[in-house]
Design a protein around this motif. Structure first.
Motif, PDB file in Angstrom:
ATOM      1  N   LYS A   1      21.041  60.380  43.440  1.00  0.00           N
ATOM      2  CA  LYS A   1      21.847  60.470  42.218  1.00  0.00           C
ATOM      3  C   LYS A   1      21.570  59.268  41.321  1.00  0.00           C
ATOM      4  O   LYS A   1      21.174  58.197  41.805  1.00  0.00           O
ATOM      5  N   ARG A   2      21.792  59.445  40.029  1.00  0.00           N
ATOM      6  CA  ARG A   2      21.669  58.340  39.070  1.00  0.00           C
ATOM      7  C   ARG A   2      23.031  58.125  38.409  1.00  0.00           C
ATOM      8  O   ARG A   2      23.245  58.549  37.278  1.00  0.00           O
ATOM      9  N   PRO A   3      23.978  57.499  39.144  1.00  0.00           N
ATOM     10  CA  PRO A   3      25.344  57.389  38.618  1.00  0.00           C
ATOM     11  C   PRO A   3      25.427  56.455  37.414  1.00  0.00           C
ATOM     12  O   PRO A   3      24.566  55.597  37.213  1.00  0.00           O
ATOM     13  N   LEU A   4      26.488  56.648  36.635  1.00  0.00           N
ATOM     14  CA  LEU A   4      26.808  55.707  35.571  1.00  0.00           C
ATOM     15  C   LEU A   4      27.290  54.434  36.259  1.00  0.00           C
ATOM     16  O   LEU A   4      28.278  54.474  36.988  1.00  0.00           O
ATOM     17  N   THR A   5      26.558  53.335  36.076  1.00  0.00           N
ATOM     18  CA  THR A   5      26.797  52.136  36.886  1.00  0.00           C
ATOM     19  C   THR A   5      27.255  50.964  36.027  1.00  0.00           C
ATOM     20  O   THR A   5      26.616  50.643  35.028  1.00  0.00           O
ATOM     21  N   THR A   6      28.342  50.355  36.438  1.00  0.00           N
ATOM     22  CA  THR A   6      28.836  49.157  35.748  1.00  0.00           C
ATOM     23  C   THR A   6      28.973  48.039  36.774  1.00  0.00           C
ATOM     24  O   THR A   6      29.468  48.270  37.879  1.00  0.00           O
ATOM     25  N   VAL A   7      28.494  46.833  36.413  1.00  0.00           N
ATOM     26  CA  VAL A   7      28.636  45.671  37.301  1.00  0.00           C
ATOM     27  C   VAL A   7      29.489  44.618  36.593  1.00  0.00           C
ATOM     28  O   VAL A   7      29.288  44.357  35.403  1.00  0.00           O
ATOM     29  N   HIS A   8      30.451  44.091  37.303  1.00  0.00           N
ATOM     30  CA  HIS A   8      31.230  42.956  36.776  1.00  0.00           C
ATOM     31  C   HIS A   8      30.859  41.704  37.567  1.00  0.00           C
ATOM     32  O   HIS A   8      30.938  41.720  38.794  1.00  0.00           O
ATOM     33  N   VAL A   9      30.460  40.654  36.841  1.00  0.00           N
ATOM     34  CA  VAL A   9      30.187  39.374  37.502  1.00  0.00           C
ATOM     35  C   VAL A   9      31.315  38.417  37.130  1.00  0.00           C
ATOM     36  O   VAL A   9      31.542  38.157  35.949  1.00  0.00           O
ATOM     37  N   ILE A  10      32.017  37.940  38.150  1.00  0.00           N
ATOM     38  CA  ILE A  10      33.114  36.992  37.894  1.00  0.00           C
ATOM     39  C   ILE A  10      32.706  35.654  38.479  1.00  0.00           C
ATOM     40  O   ILE A  10      32.329  35.586  39.658  1.00  0.00           O
ATOM     41  N   ARG A  11      32.714  34.615  37.613  1.00  0.00           N
ATOM     42  CA  ARG A  11      32.237  33.321  38.104  1.00  0.00           C
ATOM     43  C   ARG A  11      33.406  32.329  38.194  1.00  0.00           C
ATOM     44  O   ARG A  11      34.141  32.152  37.225  1.00  0.00           O
ATOM     45  N   ILE A  12      33.581  31.771  39.379  1.00  0.00           N
ATOM     46  CA  ILE A  12      34.664  30.781  39.575  1.00  0.00           C
ATOM     47  C   ILE A  12      34.061  29.399  39.336  1.00  0.00           C
ATOM     48  O   ILE A  12      33.181  28.959  40.082  1.00  0.00           O
ATOM     49  N   LYS A  13      34.491  28.772  38.229  1.00  0.00           N
ATOM     50  CA  LYS A  13      33.964  27.421  37.917  1.00  0.00           C
ATOM     51  C   LYS A  13      34.643  26.380  38.806  1.00  0.00           C
ATOM     52  O   LYS A  13      35.760  26.584  39.307  1.00  0.00           O
ATOM     53  N   ASP A  14      33.971  25.202  39.008  1.00  0.00           N
ATOM     54  CA  ASP A  14      34.566  24.114  39.807  1.00  0.00           C
ATOM     55  C   ASP A  14      35.926  23.736  39.255  1.00  0.00           C
ATOM     56  O   ASP A  14      36.115  23.647  38.046  1.00  0.00           O
ATOM     57  N   GLY A  15      36.845  23.517  40.152  1.00  0.00           N
ATOM     58  CA  GLY A  15      38.167  23.054  39.730  1.00  0.00           C
ATOM     59  C   GLY A  15      39.057  24.159  39.215  1.00  0.00           C
ATOM     60  O   GLY A  15      40.170  23.908  38.792  1.00  0.00           O
ATOM     61  N   VAL A  16      38.567  25.388  39.213  1.00  0.00           N
ATOM     62  CA  VAL A  16      39.406  26.488  38.722  1.00  0.00           C
ATOM     63  C   VAL A  16      39.994  27.238  39.895  1.00  0.00           C
ATOM     64  O   VAL A  16      39.291  27.491  40.850  1.00  0.00           O
TER      65      VAL A  16
ATOM     66  N   ARG B   1      26.567  62.456  32.155  1.00  0.00           N
ATOM     67  CA  ARG B   1      26.009  61.721  33.279  1.00  0.00           C
ATOM     68  C   ARG B   1      27.036  61.609  34.406  1.00  0.00           C
ATOM     69  O   ARG B   1      26.727  61.789  35.582  1.00  0.00           O
ATOM     70  N   ILE B   2      28.288  61.328  34.028  1.00  0.00           N
ATOM     71  CA  ILE B   2      29.362  61.208  35.019  1.00  0.00           C
ATOM     72  C   ILE B   2      29.529  62.536  35.753  1.00  0.00           C
ATOM     73  O   ILE B   2      29.662  62.591  36.969  1.00  0.00           O
ATOM     74  N   LEU B   3      29.473  63.619  34.960  1.00  0.00           N
ATOM     75  CA  LEU B   3      29.694  64.940  35.548  1.00  0.00           C
ATOM     76  C   LEU B   3      28.651  65.257  36.616  1.00  0.00           C
ATOM     77  O   LEU B   3      28.967  65.752  37.683  1.00  0.00           O
ATOM     78  N   TYR B   4      27.398  64.938  36.312  1.00  0.00           N
ATOM     79  CA  TYR B   4      26.332  65.334  37.238  1.00  0.00           C
ATOM     80  C   TYR B   4      25.994  64.260  38.267  1.00  0.00           C
ATOM     81  O   TYR B   4      25.398  64.550  39.288  1.00  0.00           O
ATOM     82  N   ASN B   5      26.353  62.971  37.977  1.00  0.00           N
ATOM     83  CA  ASN B   5      25.897  61.898  38.855  1.00  0.00           C
ATOM     84  C   ASN B   5      26.981  60.978  39.390  1.00  0.00           C
ATOM     85  O   ASN B   5      26.713  60.137  40.228  1.00  0.00           O
ATOM     86  N   GLY B   6      28.207  61.103  38.873  1.00  0.00           N
ATOM     87  CA  GLY B   6      29.283  60.243  39.356  1.00  0.00           C
ATOM     88  C   GLY B   6      29.278  58.861  38.701  1.00  0.00           C
ATOM     89  O   GLY B   6      28.458  58.575  37.824  1.00  0.00           O
ATOM     90  N   VAL B   7      30.222  58.029  39.151  1.00  0.00           N
ATOM     91  CA  VAL B   7      30.425  56.699  38.555  1.00  0.00           C
ATOM     92  C   VAL B   7      30.470  55.652  39.651  1.00  0.00           C
ATOM     93  O   VAL B   7      31.055  55.885  40.702  1.00  0.00           O
ATOM     94  N   VAL B   8      29.868  54.485  39.381  1.00  0.00           N
ATOM     95  CA  VAL B   8      29.960  53.358  40.312  1.00  0.00           C
ATOM     96  C   VAL B   8      30.376  52.110  39.547  1.00  0.00           C
ATOM     97  O   VAL B   8      29.806  51.826  38.486  1.00  0.00           O
ATOM     98  N   VAL B   9      31.350  51.391  40.081  1.00  0.00           N
ATOM     99  CA  VAL B   9      31.690  50.076  39.528  1.00  0.00           C
ATOM    100  C   VAL B   9      31.555  49.068  40.671  1.00  0.00           C
ATOM    101  O   VAL B   9      32.164  49.239  41.728  1.00  0.00           O
ATOM    102  N   PHE B  10      30.712  48.041  40.445  1.00  0.00           N
ATOM    103  CA  PHE B  10      30.444  47.036  41.483  1.00  0.00           C
ATOM    104  C   PHE B  10      30.884  45.682  40.926  1.00  0.00           C
ATOM    105  O   PHE B  10      30.434  45.281  39.849  1.00  0.00           O
ATOM    106  N   SER B  11      31.794  45.004  41.642  1.00  0.00           N
ATOM    107  CA  SER B  11      32.292  43.705  41.155  1.00  0.00           C
ATOM    108  C   SER B  11      31.982  42.633  42.182  1.00  0.00           C
ATOM    109  O   SER B  11      32.275  42.820  43.377  1.00  0.00           O
ATOM    110  N   LEU B  12      31.380  41.527  41.690  1.00  0.00           N
ATOM    111  CA  LEU B  12      31.113  40.448  42.646  1.00  0.00           C
ATOM    112  C   LEU B  12      31.584  39.124  42.063  1.00  0.00           C
ATOM    113  O   LEU B  12      31.587  38.928  40.850  1.00  0.00           O
TER     114      LEU B  12
END
Ligand SMILES: [Zn+2]
Ligand SMILES: [Zn+2]
Length: 562
Positions: A547-562, A464-475
């Motif tokens: 394209k249908r890239p290999l997609t990874t999403v990272h969700v980072i949550r900042i808790k109150d007081g951190v 999949r990576i070879l034909y479609n590439g890779v995406v990493v999305f972090s929010l």
């Protein structure tokens, strides 16, 4: 797993590789009560990767079926030393741990392959003589020497209380094979008189009419070709074809040329051959670095790489990347080989490079400097006249080859023919031969040092990576689910640098809108946020880049007081 209502002994044939394909031969024979068979393996080979498996050179059969029964596995018998018959032994033996039976040349080749395979160091290799007889588990085996494109091609006669199987291995009838014995026709006649229940055999050249041709006439044709050359000559051939090494040597020395081997596998085969009594009438071949001072018209190189393999000697010579061997204007490369289907493009690429360097290229246009090692129709007919089997099971062929082979057998009055695929469980006796089950028969790929299933997620992701590439999305989100700052977008193989700001802006805005429209509970759920963002990212690339890239999403949550 094998279904049968009867408790009487039965004789089974189970191919786990090498049917509906040419390569990766892996055959099982079983005898005994249903559910408690004793097994032997004949051949355990590899196949090579193609354009459907980029980055993969070696493909292995999945041995799971027999690994689950390994306490009932008596041994592995190798018919001959080609990679498609023994290449998987070093990699899979550790899972099977049973004795391996081979004739001297095949055993020498196997040993030379084990050098770097730690898990196979305690392999018990039992060297059996040509025409040898030995027992393995419930079977009594007899070897019959045939001819092929390498020394010691053995057909296996597998005798059981329920009948005799004739497993041909790779073969042809060559009255003058140049190296090794001619086919033992006397033994075949005796076998036919004794009675053969089933012949399981080579279908590679079922579409070729007539006979495959003898090695002997190649000498004259090659010698004449070389006599017309005035510069350096290189001959490309299959490294394992020991008879061809002798033919080329004889043709070269007739023309006053010294012979130099170029390519590791040629030296490996040469060593195994001399160790086991072949090529002893030839003086040692010359190393490439010792050929520097020989005049151009007095040297001939035998090279690996007739199929355009990029790392083989000939490709490196063509790319002017070989340390010792340089070819140019006035020099000639002769291809004493056939084009294996699927390799046409890489061979053209190689030959074009040679021509660009002003090297003359000669191919085997009409079979004058190469003959196949597999039986054509005329030889199959002759074999069935000798052996007269009750059943023929074609193997070693693509579906069309197997079907054509079955038709030839039927025309030879063979009463039963069975078309099988990898995993078919064929009950050869008692009763009429039939397929009674289908068991697992998959493929593994050799990925660096690891063996992984072809169907594994690792390999699927790689494709999949070879034909479609890779995406990493972090929010990054705050405790209430609001987006903090600008998300990060990393891509590989998809987005040009100047496109990135636009792509990031559009995806970020869409994700932010989606978060706003999510319910208060959903937006607090990392999994749900991840899924929403992943869908948006994937949809965006499907729309903008198709394209249908290999997609990874990272969700980072900042808790109150951190
Ligand atoms: Zn072979
Ligand atoms: Zn083969």
């Amino acid at each position: 797993m094998v279904k049968s209502k009867s408790s009487e002994n039965e004789l089974l044939f189970v191919p786990l590789g090498g049917t509906e394909e040419i390569g990766m031969n892996f055959n099982l024979y079983g005898y005994g009560n249903p559910g408690a068979h004793d097994w032997i393996i004949i051949d355990l080979g590899i196949t090579f990767g193609d354009d459907t498996t980029p980055s993969i050179d070696v493909i292995l059969p999945d041995p799971r079926f027999i690994v689950e029964r390994k306490d009932k596995l008596a041994g592995i018998v190798l018919t001959h030393g080609h990679e498609d018959h023994l290449g998987a032994v070093p990699y899979l033996w550790d899972q099977l741990r049973c004795p391996v039976y081979a004739t001297p040349f095949t055993a020498a080749l196997l040993r030379s392959k084990l050098e770097f395979e730690e898990s196979a160091q305690d392999m018990e290799i039992i060297v059996v003589p040509l025409l040898g007889k030995f027992d393995v588990g419930p079977f009594s085996i007899e070897l019959i020497t045939l001819t092929h494109s390498m020394p010691e091609p053995n057909a296996c006669v597998v005798r059981s209380p329920l009948g005799t199987i004739f497993h041909t291995g790779d073969w042809k009838f060559d009255p003058d094979p140049v190296v090794g014995l001619a086919s033992d026709l006397g033994a075949l006649k005796i076998l036919g008189d004794e009675g053969v229940l089933a012949a399981i055999g080579d279908s590679t050249n079922a579409f070729v009419s007539g006979i495959s041709g003898s090695e002997a006439p190649i000498f004259n044709n090659l010698s004449e070709m070389i006599s017309k050359c005035t510069g350096r000559v290189a001959v490309a051939c299959f490294a394992s074809n020991v008879a061809r090494l002798k033919t080329i040597y004889d043709a070269a020395s007739t023309n006053g040329r010294a012979v130099c081997l170029v390519g590791r596998s040629l030296w490996r085969i040469n060593a195994a051959a001399r160790q086991t009594g072949y090529l002893l009438d030839l003086p040692a071949f010359i190393e490439a670095e010792d050929a520097d001072d020989i005049p151009k018209d007095q040297v001939l190189y035998i090279c690996t790489g007739s199929q355009g393999e990029p790392r083989a000697a000939l490709s490196r010579i063509a790319a002017n990347d070989h340390r010792q061997v340089k070819l140019g204007k006035g020099d000639t490369v002769i291809f004493s080989s056939r084009k294996i289907p699927g390799n046409e493009l890489s061979i053209s690429r190689l030959q074009n490079k040679l021509v660009q360097n002003d090297v003359s290229v000669i191919n085997d246009e009409n079979g004058s400097i190469h003959v196949s090692g597999h039986p054509a129709e005329g030889e199959l007919i002759k074999m069935y006249q000798y052996v007269r089997p009750q059943i023929v099971v074609p193997v070693h062929g693509e579906p069309r080859h197997l079907k054509r082979h079955a038709e030839i057998a039927q025309n030879c009055q063979v009463p039963e023919t069975i078309l099988v695929k990898n995993g078919s469980v064929v009950r050869l006796a008692p009763g009429k031969a039939q397929i009674i089950d289908q068991v697992h028969a998959g493929r593994f790929v050799l990925d660096g040092p690891r063996i992984i299933p072809l169907e594994s997620d690792v390999f699927k992701d790689r494709m999949r990576i070879l034909y479609n590439g890779v995406v990493v999305f972090s929010l990054v989100l705050d405790a209430s689910g609001n987006m903090l700052g600008t998300p990060h977008l990393t891509t590989h193989g998809l987005v040009e640098e100047d496109e990135m700001p636009g792509v990031l802006k559009s995806i970020s805005e869409e994700v932010e809108d989606a978060l706003i429209s999510m319910s208060d509970t959903d937006v607090m759920d990392d999994k749900k946020v991840n899924e929403v963002a992943r869908i948006i990212v994937r949809r965006s690339f499907r729309y903008t880049h198709k394209k249908r890239p290999l997609t990874t999403v990272h969700v980072i949550r900042i808790k109150d007081g951190v």
